[in-house]
Design a protein around this motif. Structure first.
Motif, PDB file in Angstrom:
ATOM      1  N   GLN A  85      27.878  99.710 -33.779  1.00 47.59           N
ATOM      2  CA  GLN A  85      29.234  99.806 -33.224  1.00 47.59           C
ATOM      3  C   GLN A  85      29.794 101.208 -33.435  1.00 47.59           C
ATOM      4  OE1 GLN A  85      31.224  96.584 -35.252  1.00 47.59           O
ATOM      5  NE2 GLN A  85      31.127  95.284 -33.436  1.00 47.59           N
ATOM      6  N   LEU A  86      29.558 101.763 -34.616  1.00 46.35           N
ATOM      7  CA  LEU A  86      30.026 103.116 -34.898  1.00 46.35           C
ATOM      8  C   LEU A  86      29.401 104.107 -33.921  1.00 46.35           C
ATOM      9  CD1 LEU A  86      31.431 105.224 -36.845  1.00 46.35           C
ATOM     10  CD2 LEU A  86      29.197 105.374 -37.923  1.00 46.35           C
ATOM     11  N   LEU A  87      28.098 104.041 -33.745  1.00 48.11           N
ATOM     12  CA  LEU A  87      27.416 104.972 -32.850  1.00 48.11           C
ATOM     13  C   LEU A  87      27.891 104.813 -31.412  1.00 48.11           C
ATOM     14  CD1 LEU A  87      23.780 104.810 -34.257  1.00 48.11           C
ATOM     15  CD2 LEU A  87      25.526 106.555 -34.677  1.00 48.11           C
ATOM     16  N   ALA A  88      28.166 103.592 -31.001  1.00 50.54           N
ATOM     17  CA  ALA A  88      28.624 103.348 -29.635  1.00 50.54           C
ATOM     18  C   ALA A  88      30.054 103.818 -29.415  1.00 50.54           C
ATOM     19  CB  ALA A  88      28.511 101.860 -29.313  1.00 50.54           C
ATOM     20  N   SER A  89      30.851 103.912 -30.489  1.00 47.68           N
ATOM     21  CA  SER A  89      32.262 104.269 -30.348  1.00 47.68           C
ATOM     22  C   SER A  89      32.522 105.773 -30.469  1.00 47.68           C
ATOM     23  CB  SER A  89      33.096 103.523 -31.394  1.00 47.68           C
ATOM     24  OG  SER A  89      32.850 104.052 -32.688  1.00 47.68           O
ATOM     25  N   LEU A  90      31.502 106.579 -30.718  1.00 43.99           N
ATOM     26  CA  LEU A  90      31.701 108.020 -30.887  1.00 43.99           C
ATOM     27  C   LEU A  90      32.181 108.667 -29.599  1.00 43.99           C
ATOM     28  CD1 LEU A  90      28.520 108.971 -32.927  1.00 43.99           C
ATOM     29  CD2 LEU A  90      30.851 108.720 -33.775  1.00 43.99           C
ATOM     30  N   LYS A  91      33.046 109.678 -29.766  1.00 46.06           N
ATOM     31  CA  LYS A  91      33.543 110.422 -28.609  1.00 46.06           C
ATOM     32  C   LYS A  91      33.808 111.865 -29.028  1.00 46.06           C
ATOM     33  CE  LYS A  91      38.256 108.738 -29.375  1.00 46.06           C
ATOM     34  NZ  LYS A  91      37.983 108.210 -30.687  1.00 46.06           N
ATOM     35  N   LYS A  92      33.966 112.731 -28.038  1.00 40.89           N
ATOM     36  CA  LYS A  92      34.236 114.144 -28.320  1.00 40.89           C
ATOM     37  C   LYS A  92      35.498 114.267 -29.161  1.00 40.89           C
ATOM     38  CE  LYS A  92      32.077 116.166 -24.270  1.00 40.89           C
ATOM     39  NZ  LYS A  92      32.249 116.995 -23.082  1.00 40.89           N
ATOM     40  N   GLY A  93      35.457 115.184 -30.122  1.00 41.01           N
ATOM     41  CA  GLY A  93      36.612 115.424 -30.975  1.00 41.01           C
ATOM     42  C   GLY A  93      36.585 114.632 -32.278  1.00 41.01           C
ATOM     43  N   ASP A  94      35.749 113.589 -32.374  1.00 41.90           N
ATOM     44  CA  ASP A  94      35.654 112.820 -33.618  1.00 41.90           C
ATOM     45  C   ASP A  94      35.103 113.703 -34.726  1.00 41.90           C
ATOM     46  OD1 ASP A  94      36.580 110.492 -32.477  1.00 41.90           O
ATOM     47  OD2 ASP A  94      34.598 109.567 -32.273  1.00 41.90           O
ATOM     48  N   LYS A  95      35.674 113.570 -35.892  1.00 39.20           N
ATOM     49  CA  LYS A  95      35.144 114.252 -37.074  1.00 39.20           C
ATOM     50  C   LYS A  95      34.214 113.267 -37.761  1.00 39.20           C
ATOM     51  CE  LYS A  95      39.091 117.221 -37.599  1.00 39.20           C
ATOM     52  NZ  LYS A  95      40.221 117.635 -38.405  1.00 39.20           N
ATOM     53  N   ILE A  96      32.983 113.724 -38.032  1.00 42.39           N
ATOM     54  CA  ILE A  96      31.984 112.822 -38.600  1.00 42.39           C
ATOM     55  C   ILE A  96      31.263 113.480 -39.773  1.00 42.39           C
ATOM     56  CG2 ILE A  96      31.620 111.602 -36.427  1.00 42.39           C
ATOM     57  CD1 ILE A  96      28.839 113.706 -37.436  1.00 42.39           C
ATOM     58  N   VAL A  97      30.484 112.675 -40.474  1.00 45.91           N
ATOM     59  CA  VAL A  97      29.602 113.170 -41.527  1.00 45.91           C
ATOM     60  C   VAL A  97      28.215 112.584 -41.256  1.00 45.91           C
ATOM     61  CG1 VAL A  97      30.168 111.320 -43.164  1.00 45.91           C
ATOM     62  CG2 VAL A  97      29.300 113.479 -44.019  1.00 45.91           C
ATOM     63  N   THR A  98      27.189 113.413 -41.435  1.00 49.81           N
ATOM     64  CA  THR A  98      25.819 112.954 -41.205  1.00 49.81           C
ATOM     65  C   THR A  98      25.279 112.315 -42.478  1.00 49.81           C
ATOM     66  OG1 THR A  98      24.771 115.002 -41.919  1.00 49.81           O
ATOM     67  CG2 THR A  98      25.429 114.853 -39.594  1.00 49.81           C
TER      68      THR A  98
ATOM     69  N   LYS B 102      24.174  96.855 -28.103  1.00 50.89           N
ATOM     70  CA  LYS B 102      22.812  96.332 -28.027  1.00 50.89           C
ATOM     71  C   LYS B 102      21.812  97.472 -27.894  1.00 50.89           C
ATOM     72  CE  LYS B 102      19.981  93.131 -25.380  1.00 50.89           C
ATOM     73  NZ  LYS B 102      19.872  92.344 -24.185  1.00 50.89           N
ATOM     74  N   ARG B 103      22.164  98.502 -27.109  1.00 51.31           N
ATOM     75  CA  ARG B 103      21.268  99.638 -26.912  1.00 51.31           C
ATOM     76  C   ARG B 103      20.967 100.322 -28.241  1.00 51.31           C
ATOM     77  NH1 ARG B 103      23.722 104.163 -23.411  1.00 51.31           N
ATOM     78  NH2 ARG B 103      25.072 102.398 -23.247  1.00 51.31           N
ATOM     79  N   TYR B 104      21.965 100.463 -29.114  1.00 53.88           N
ATOM     80  CA  TYR B 104      21.741 101.138 -30.389  1.00 53.88           C
ATOM     81  C   TYR B 104      21.055 100.237 -31.404  1.00 53.88           C
ATOM     82  CZ  TYR B 104      24.451 104.831 -28.404  1.00 53.88           C
ATOM     83  OH  TYR B 104      24.878 105.819 -27.583  1.00 53.88           O
ATOM     84  N   LEU B 105      21.181  98.933 -31.258  1.00 54.33           N
ATOM     85  CA  LEU B 105      20.477  98.005 -32.137  1.00 54.33           C
ATOM     86  C   LEU B 105      19.004  97.911 -31.761  1.00 54.33           C
ATOM     87  CD1 LEU B 105      22.984  95.039 -32.515  1.00 54.33           C
ATOM     88  CD2 LEU B 105      22.106  96.482 -34.340  1.00 54.33           C
TER      89      LEU B 105
END
Length: 128
Positions: free
Chosen positions: A37-50, A108-111
């Motif tokens: 769900q997290l990977l599917a919800s990402l969008k430009k401008g989001d601040k993330i940590v790897t 589903k695609r990311y799972l």
């Protein structure tokens, strides 16, 4: 008496499998679904940590890769799966996604992986 002890043995085995399911399998499946769900919800401008601990903001993304801006002049490309979580406004890493309206087909695609991922796996099997 012999029938009673075999019944108890079967009962113990069933109870152990039940415990394993609720202690190991169920939480792992839940965590994998949250990550999808997290990977599917990402969008430009989001601040993330790897997963390696690198912080940055998303400047570009596609189905498989994310380009992060880590300084004014530095851009780094990561696989989408290398993202641990989003960074909140307070600077805290939020690993469980806030977006609950992620389309199920994206999740589903990311799972399960994309068709391209499946083709690569099939190719590896054929070459062995």
């Amino acid at each position: 008496m012999g029938g009673n002890s075999s019944m108890m043995t079967i009962l113990y085995i069933v109870v152990m499998f039940g415990l394993l399911y609720f202690v190991l399998i169920r939480p792992q499946n839940k965590q994998r679904k949250q990550q999808a769900q997290l990977l599917a919800s990402l969008k430009k401008g989001d601040k993330i940590v790897t997963i390696g601990g690198l912080h940055g903001s998303i400047v570009d993304l596609d189905e498989h890769r994310v380009t992060l801006k880590i300084s004014d002049t530095t851009r780094v490309v990561f696989e989408r799966g290398a993202i641990k979580g989003k960074v909140s406004d307070k600077g805290e890493v939020v690993e469980s996604p806030a977006a609950k309206d992620v389309p199920k087909d994206k999740e589903k695609r990311y799972l399960e992986g994309s068709d391209e991922d499946k083709a690569v796996q099939e190719e590896k099997v054929e070459t062995k």
